[in-house]
Design an enzyme around this catalytic site. Structure first.
Site, PDB file in Angstrom:
ATOM      1  N   TYR A  53       0.860  -1.130   0.125  1.00 27.69           N
ATOM      2  CA  TYR A  53       0.005   0.130   0.258  1.00 27.69           C
ATOM      3  C   TYR A  53       0.870   1.288   0.081  1.00 27.69           C
ATOM      4  CZ  TYR A  53      -4.949  -1.571   0.906  1.00 27.69           C
ATOM      5  OH  TYR A  53      -6.243  -2.219   0.559  1.00 27.69           O
ATOM      6  N   ASN A 125     -15.281  -1.271   3.614  1.00 28.77           N
ATOM      7  CA  ASN A 125     -15.867  -1.866   2.621  1.00 28.77           C
ATOM      8  C   ASN A 125     -17.213  -1.094   2.000  1.00 28.77           C
ATOM      9  OD1 ASN A 125     -14.072  -3.973   2.081  1.00 28.77           O
ATOM     10  ND2 ASN A 125     -15.198  -5.307   3.620  1.00 28.77           N
ATOM     11  N   ASN A 150     -21.103 -11.278  -2.670  1.00 28.43           N
ATOM     12  CA  ASN A 150     -21.487 -11.701  -1.430  1.00 28.43           C
ATOM     13  C   ASN A 150     -20.373 -11.023  -0.313  1.00 28.43           C
ATOM     14  OD1 ASN A 150     -22.893 -13.146   0.674  1.00 28.43           O
ATOM     15  ND2 ASN A 150     -21.122 -14.393   1.007  1.00 28.43           N
ATOM     16  N   SER A 151     -19.313 -10.387  -1.018  1.00 27.35           N
ATOM     17  CA  SER A 151     -18.412  -9.844  -0.260  1.00 27.35           C
ATOM     18  C   SER A 151     -18.909  -8.578   0.546  1.00 27.35           C
ATOM     19  CB  SER A 151     -17.267  -9.357  -0.833  1.00 27.35           C
ATOM     20  OG  SER A 151     -17.583  -8.369  -1.829  1.00 27.35           O
ATOM     21  N   GLY A 238     -10.584  -5.116  -6.962  1.00 27.58           N
ATOM     22  CA  GLY A 238      -9.956  -6.173  -6.062  1.00 27.58           C
ATOM     23  C   GLY A 238      -9.306  -7.328  -7.151  1.00 27.58           C
TER      24      GLY A 238
END
Length: 352
Positions: A53, A125, A150-151, A238
């Site tokens: 990161y 999220n 579904n995340s 992602g």
């Protein structure tokens, strides 16, 4: 007090250590002292530890990208929060410590009806999901297609799309997830299959599909390209597949598709974070958003929590200190717990 330090950039199993550090002390002007209750341990934390990161704290340093807790005390001139408030920690306040000092103006106060395990997962999220939905200005009724539905991000996309009058087509990997996501407001849920693009086109008919959200990358990206119509935007946020983003350039040119990779901490997004965190909390309080649950580990058992993450996925770290039987300090009375059996400490411990 207990904290988790990143001692050097590298493999998390060797570089992240449970340590004992001094308490932060009284908050200065504009600050609040927060008792951290729960904070996630997720793969993005490991990317920071591995120096992947673009966030580079001076080491050794507490890390941890999000969390929730209770305000213990406030410094002079603080009016937005007060002792006893449940708050979300803002970007830039590393969370893996029993207590932290934070800029009070950046704290988000949330309703106490929200369990602290859900609150701890609200600043990454859900905010990502909201920003992804806003990636393109779409008219009401437009379709948004996503994989990894579904995340935590995927569920947030469903909730925020519904709030903004958009429809979602959601790709999942297991049959039992179809009903679950439909109950959360997903318009269409399809199990991943070689013919899924054909099924999507049958559903959308002549309606354009102008926004596609990719949390998997690799081969999944090509599948998404088949679902998009001319002039669409494909956003990659992602890499769950572990494979790079390598779309077929001929398909991109033929359909005039624009691709972009998403990073929620870009300067253009930062001003939206706090408002979207608050909106996420509101959606959770009204049961219109429910994030996937995660097992809870005591922070002192960090090595076990990390091993679980490596095998299975996100966990929550519990930073509540052991209760001091028979001791009620002035600071605790100010914060509103210790005064009654219904105090804040007992609420946080029962939230999971």
């Amino acid at each position: 007090m207990l904290a988790i330090h990143l001692t050097r950039f590298g493999e998390p199993e060797q570089s992240l250590k449970v340590v004992d550090v001094p308490e932060p002390g009284a908050p200065a002007a504009g600050q609040a002292l927060v008792q951290v209750e729960y904070t996630p341990l997720d793969h993005h934390d490991l990317l920071l530890a591995q120096c992947i990161y673009p966030v580079r704290p001076e080491l050794p340093s507490v890390i941890g990208n999000e969390g929730a807790g209770t305000v213990l005390a406030i410094g002079p001139d603080v009016i937005r929060v007060r002792p006893g408030d449940t708050v979300l920690l803002p970007f830039g306040t590393f969370a893996w410590s029993e207590q932290v000092l934070a800029e009070a103006a950046k704290l988000t106060v949330v309703d106490k009806s929200i369990s602290l395990d859900q609150a701890a997962m609200l600043t990454i999220n859900p905010v990502t999901g909201a920003l992804l939905v806003e990636s393109r200005d779409l008219p009401a009724g437009s379709w948004v297609v996503q994989n990894a539905a579904n995340s935590g991000v995927g569920r947030s996309v469903i909730a925020f799309a519904k709030e903004r009058g958009l429809r979602t087509i959601n790709i999942v990997r297991r049959d039992e997830l179809v009903t679950q996501l439909e109950q959360l407001g997903a318009d269409i849920v399809l199990v991943d299959h070689p013919d899924v693009a054909t099924r999507v086109r049958a559903i959308t008919g002549n309606d354009p599909v102008l926004l596609r959200l990719d949390g998997v990358s690799g081969k999944a990206t090509s599948l998404l390209l088949d679902m998009l119509t001319d002039g669409a935007l494909l956003v990659v946020y992602g890499y769950m597949s572990g494979d790079p983003f390598t779309p077929d350039q001929n398909v991109l040119r033929a359909k005039n598709i624009t691709t972009t990779e998403f990073w929620m901490y870009k300067d253009k997004y930062l001003p939206r974070h706090q408002a979207l965190s608050a909106e996420s909390a509101h959606l959770v309080a009204e049961a219109r958003l429910k994030l996937p649950s995660a097992p809870v580990y005591k922070a002192k058992d960090f090595a076990e929590a990390l091993a679980y993450l490596r095998r299975n996925g996100k966990v929550l770290l519990d930073f509540n200190p052991p209760p001091r039987v028979g001791v009620v300090t002035a600071q605790h009375r100010c914060a509103g717990y210790g005064d009654s059996p219904d105090g804040l400490r007992s609420r946080s411990r029962n939230s999971t």
